[in-house]
Design a protein around this motif. Structure first.
Motif, PDB file in Angstrom:
ATOM      1  N   ALA A 140       0.830  -1.200   0.000  1.00 19.25           N
ATOM      2  CA  ALA A 140       0.000   0.000   0.000  1.00 19.25           C
ATOM      3  C   ALA A 140       0.870   1.259   0.000  1.00 19.25           C
ATOM      4  N   ALA A 141       1.969   1.219   0.763  1.00 19.64           N
ATOM      5  CA  ALA A 141       2.884   2.368   0.796  1.00 19.64           C
ATOM      6  C   ALA A 141       3.492   2.611  -0.574  1.00 19.64           C
ATOM      7  N   GLN A 142       3.936   1.533  -1.233  1.00 22.24           N
ATOM      8  CA  GLN A 142       4.529   1.672  -2.559  1.00 22.24           C
ATOM      9  C   GLN A 142       3.485   2.124  -3.574  1.00 22.24           C
ATOM     10  N   ALA A 143       2.259   1.595  -3.445  1.00 18.42           N
ATOM     11  CA  ALA A 143       1.189   1.987  -4.363  1.00 18.42           C
ATOM     12  C   ALA A 143       0.886   3.474  -4.239  1.00 18.42           C
ATOM     13  N   ARG A 144       0.866   3.983  -3.004  1.00 15.24           N
ATOM     14  CA  ARG A 144       0.623   5.417  -2.808  1.00 15.24           C
ATOM     15  C   ARG A 144       1.745   6.254  -3.418  1.00 15.24           C
ATOM     16  N   ALA A 145       2.980   5.800  -3.212  1.00 17.14           N
ATOM     17  CA  ALA A 145       4.120   6.519  -3.794  1.00 17.14           C
ATOM     18  C   ALA A 145       4.019   6.545  -5.314  1.00 17.14           C
ATOM     19  N   PRO A 163      -1.084  11.591  -1.202  1.00 19.56           N
ATOM     20  CA  PRO A 163      -0.561  10.216  -1.250  1.00 19.56           C
ATOM     21  C   PRO A 163       0.940  10.130  -1.011  1.00 19.56           C
ATOM     22  N   LEU A 164       1.682  11.134  -1.460  1.00 10.02           N
ATOM     23  CA  LEU A 164       3.129  11.110  -1.252  1.00 10.02           C
ATOM     24  C   LEU A 164       3.484  11.286   0.219  1.00 10.02           C
ATOM     25  N   LEU A 165       2.782  12.157   0.924  1.00 11.63           N
ATOM     26  CA  LEU A 165       3.045  12.354   2.349  1.00 11.63           C
ATOM     27  C   LEU A 165       2.682  11.121   3.162  1.00 11.63           C
ATOM     28  N   ILE A 166       1.570  10.480   2.817  1.00  8.76           N
ATOM     29  CA  ILE A 166       1.177   9.251   3.519  1.00  8.76           C
ATOM     30  C   ILE A 166       2.183   8.138   3.221  1.00  8.76           C
ATOM     31  N   ALA A 167       2.620   8.050   1.965  1.00  9.14           N
ATOM     32  CA  ALA A 167       3.619   7.046   1.580  1.00  9.14           C
ATOM     33  C   ALA A 167       4.920   7.273   2.326  1.00  9.14           C
ATOM     34  N   ARG A 168       5.299   8.543   2.483  1.00 15.51           N
ATOM     35  CA  ARG A 168       6.527   8.859   3.212  1.00 15.51           C
ATOM     36  C   ARG A 168       6.450   8.369   4.654  1.00 15.51           C
ATOM     37  N   SER A 169       5.340   8.651   5.304  1.00 19.58           N
ATOM     38  CA  SER A 169       5.165   8.248   6.707  1.00 19.58           C
ATOM     39  C   SER A 169       5.194   6.732   6.854  1.00 19.58           C
ATOM     40  N   ALA A 170       4.472   6.038   5.969  1.00 20.93           N
ATOM     41  CA  ALA A 170       4.413   4.573   6.046  1.00 20.93           C
ATOM     42  C   ALA A 170       5.770   3.949   5.766  1.00 20.93           C
ATOM     43  N   ILE A 186      10.874  13.000  -4.615  1.00 18.33           N
ATOM     44  CA  ILE A 186       9.664  13.320  -5.396  1.00 18.33           C
ATOM     45  C   ILE A 186       8.865  14.415  -4.691  1.00 18.33           C
ATOM     46  N   LEU A 187       8.817  14.340  -3.368  1.00 20.54           N
ATOM     47  CA  LEU A 187       8.127  15.364  -2.593  1.00 20.54           C
ATOM     48  C   LEU A 187       8.807  16.733  -2.732  1.00 20.54           C
ATOM     49  N   VAL A 188      10.127  16.745  -2.786  1.00 17.32           N
ATOM     50  CA  VAL A 188      10.852  18.015  -2.963  1.00 17.32           C
ATOM     51  C   VAL A 188      10.416  18.684  -4.268  1.00 17.32           C
ATOM     52  N   ASP A 199       8.948  23.515   3.598  1.00 15.82           N
ATOM     53  CA  ASP A 199       8.820  22.055   3.636  1.00 15.82           C
ATOM     54  C   ASP A 199       9.746  21.405   2.618  1.00 15.82           C
ATOM     55  N   ALA A 200       9.874  22.024   1.451  1.00 11.48           N
ATOM     56  CA  ALA A 200      10.753  21.472   0.409  1.00 11.48           C
ATOM     57  C   ALA A 200      12.189  21.412   0.902  1.00 11.48           C
ATOM     58  N   CYS A 201      12.652  22.466   1.564  1.00 14.26           N
ATOM     59  CA  CYS A 201      14.029  22.505   2.069  1.00 14.26           C
ATOM     60  C   CYS A 201      14.256  21.476   3.164  1.00 14.26           C
ATOM     61  N   SER A 202      13.279  21.339   4.059  1.00 15.83           N
ATOM     62  CA  SER A 202      13.403  20.388   5.155  1.00 15.83           C
ATOM     63  C   SER A 202      13.490  18.956   4.639  1.00 15.83           C
ATOM     64  N   ILE A 203      12.625  18.626   3.685  1.00 15.15           N
ATOM     65  CA  ILE A 203      12.601  17.260   3.141  1.00 15.15           C
ATOM     66  C   ILE A 203      13.820  17.004   2.263  1.00 15.15           C
ATOM     67  N   LEU A 204      14.305  18.033   1.568  1.00 12.92           N
ATOM     68  CA  LEU A 204      15.528  17.886   0.778  1.00 12.92           C
ATOM     69  C   LEU A 204      16.692  17.462   1.667  1.00 12.92           C
ATOM     70  N   THR A 205      16.843  18.096   2.811  1.00 12.42           N
ATOM     71  CA  THR A 205      17.920  17.755   3.743  1.00 12.42           C
ATOM     72  C   THR A 205      17.822  16.298   4.168  1.00 12.42           C
ATOM     73  N   SER A 206      16.611  15.861   4.513  1.00  6.81           N
ATOM     74  CA  SER A 206      16.399  14.482   4.945  1.00  6.81           C
ATOM     75  C   SER A 206      16.729  13.491   3.829  1.00  6.81           C
TER      76      SER A 206
END
Length: 271
Positions: A140-145, A163-170, A186-188, A199-206
């Motif tokens: 389900a996580a991969q499907a959402r991504a 869907p990308l945020l939920i996929a990230r969490s899962a 992809i989220l960036v 948010d883009a900068c924070s996720i880019l760092t991660s």
């Protein structure tokens, strides 16, 4: 592969047709993993014929999934698509929901590779529905991504975000670092298109922490970082991280053997 061929001969002598079919499948799988697509195809076609003769719909579905993989390796996406539709039908007849879901997910990938983005989105949405009904959390996580990524490619950035945020969490919960880094890249790109720079900068760092520690080079990461760099207002919105962004996008393309693409992004944004 030789051991499987010997075993197949013994099953044939004993009259065990299912055993022989299984050996053809095993030989084909080993050949495929060993980079011998032609050998794999010949053995799997033998297995396909025998599974049909035996009326083993579930076994046929698994053979057709492997044949689709062989066709994809050989660059014949239309043949891969035909095998996957046939696999889906076989699994449906065998009432194998897991196999049917897998065929649907692979059909989404093939549609995306062929540039049929609306069809890919449809298949990934259906794959998500099936994965959730089966309680398969990783699927389900991969499907959402995949669904979110298809929406990004359709430039439907607002719809892709959830869907990308939920996929990230899962995926974070599943501790799948490589998949997580790709989803975050992809989220960036998505957040940059939506001009959500913080948010883009924070996720880019991660994402880059994982990308660099695991030495990941992936076309989805390269495309997503380039998408972010080319977004309107990216230089001002990302501040000091903009240079990091374009350098990593170029590094990804360079390590994927796409030197002209790497040079292009640098010339567009550092000239």
């Amino acid at each position: 592969a030789q051991l499987f061929e010997q075993a197949a001969g013994r099953f044939h002598t004993c009259g065990d047709e299912q055993g022989k079919a299984d050996c053809y499948v095993g030989t084909g799988r080993l050949a495929l993993r060993g980079g011998r697509a032609g050998v794999a195809r010949r053995n799997l076609h033998q297995a396909e014929q025998m599974m049909r003769k035996l009326g083993n719909a579930e076994g046929l579905g698994h053979v057709l999934l492997l044949l689709a993989e062989v066709s994809e390796v050989e660059g014949d996406l239309q043949a891969a698509q035909r095998h996957l539709y046939a696999a889906r039908k076989a699994f449906e007849g065998a009432e194998n929901a897991l196999g049917e879901a897998r065929a649907i997910g692979e059909l989404g990938h093939i549609a995306q590779a062929q540039g049929e983005l609306a069809a890919a989105q449809e298949m990934f949405a259906l794959y998500l529905e099936r994965a959730e009904s089966l309680g398969d959390i990783p699927a389900a996580a991969q499907a959402r991504a995949n669904l979110g990524h298809a929406m990004v490619r359709l430039q439907n950035y607002s719809a892709a975000l959830e869907p990308l945020l939920i996929a990230r969490s899962a995926t974070e919960d599943l501790k799948d670092q490589m998949s997580l880094a790709i989803i975050e890249a992809i989220l960036v790109g998505t957040l940059s298109r939506l001009e959500q720079w913080e948010d883009a900068c924070s996720i880019l760092t991660s994402s880059l922490e994982t990308v660099r520690s695991l030495e990941i080079y992936d076309i989805d990461i390269a495309e997503s970082l380039e998408l972010a760099a080319d977004s309107q207002g990216a230089r001002d919105g990302m501040g000091s991280q903009f240079v990091i962004l374009i350098e990593e996008a170029a590094r990804q393309w360079r390590n994927l053997g796409r030197l002209e693409r790497a040079d292009s992004i640098l010339s567009r944004h550092t000239g």
